[in-house]
Design a protein around this motif. Sequence first.
Motif, mmCIF file in Angstrom:
data_model
loop_
_atom_site.group_PDB
_atom_site.id
_atom_site.type_symbol
_atom_site.label_atom_id
_atom_site.label_comp_id
_atom_site.label_asym_id
_atom_site.label_seq_id
_atom_site.Cartn_x
_atom_site.Cartn_y
_atom_site.Cartn_z
ATOM 1 N N ALA A 187 0.697 -1.380 -0.093
ATOM 2 C CA ALA A 187 0.143 -0.201 -0.027
ATOM 3 C C ALA A 187 0.934 1.139 0.042
ATOM 4 N N SER A 188 1.952 1.057 0.590
ATOM 5 C CA SER A 188 2.928 2.445 0.628
ATOM 6 C C SER A 188 3.997 2.577 -0.280
ATOM 7 N N ALA A 189 4.010 1.499 -1.591
ATOM 8 C CA ALA A 189 4.848 1.547 -2.405
ATOM 9 C C ALA A 189 4.907 3.019 -2.868
ATOM 10 N N ASN A 190 6.360 3.429 -3.116
ATOM 11 C CA ASN A 190 6.674 4.478 -3.702
ATOM 12 C C ASN A 190 7.567 4.579 -4.794
ATOM 13 N N LYS A 191 7.965 3.473 -5.328
ATOM 14 C CA LYS A 191 9.023 3.214 -6.217
ATOM 15 C C LYS A 191 8.679 2.094 -7.213
#
Length: 274
Positions: A187-191
């Motif tokens: 859910a917190s993927a940023n890459k």
Amino acid sequence: MGLKIAIQGVKASFHEEASFKYFGEDIETIECDTFKKTCELLKQKKVDYVVMAIENSIAGSILPNYNLLRDYKFNIVGEIALSIHQNLLALPGVKLADIKFIESHQMAIRQCEEFLQELPDVKISESSDTAASAAKVANQKLTDTAAIAGTLAAKTYGLNILEAKIETNKKNSTRFLVLSNDVEEQASANKASLSFQTGNSVGSLASILQCFADQNINLSKIQSMPVIGKRNEYDFFVDVEWKKQSDYDAAIRKVLKHSINFNIMGEYVKNDRI
């Protein structure tokens, strides 16, 4: 014992150290001679994950591993940044003047070129792994040979550090990828790591890169690899980072219109802290 992690190299290698950093030490590392072997074990579901080095801040990208990523199509579910300090290791009692041979992995040798240039009479040999070189010196009790490896290898195999931190650039680090057979929603993927091909026309790659720029997506890495058997055609591997998921989603929609064989290799949490 917990998860099984396939690594290239032996105990106390930087791959094992990276695995411990990501998963903790309650894991079983499965030693492999080659990166291809790690991929085969994951493909056969004999391990849970592969931890694979992909680039070093001094020696650059490990290009054959991009071919493995392309061929096996595993999912990238994480990354590890590991500070790399190389040391010259030898048996207790051995002095630098006694050393006639030094061996290590080719990437480690490249990282220590300035130090090695000061030893013109010493023969430098490549091996499969830094820690394997340390193990060889210890197991064969080689009094004329030193290994280039990390402090964990020195401790594990009972070797002394003749010279510490011999890497040319003291800000030496290696980036590792965590590979899985399965997609792991984060859910917190940023890459993300992406691959694609472009049309063979003027500005085709620039058009794709502009799609990322227009949506405020940071392009942190780009690597090209020739498409096997096709002249003047390339696979492009890019890493992108974002702050807003909606910006990333919009960029992907745009890139799809300009690219060929587009593939999301993995979406995960950026983890570049040394």
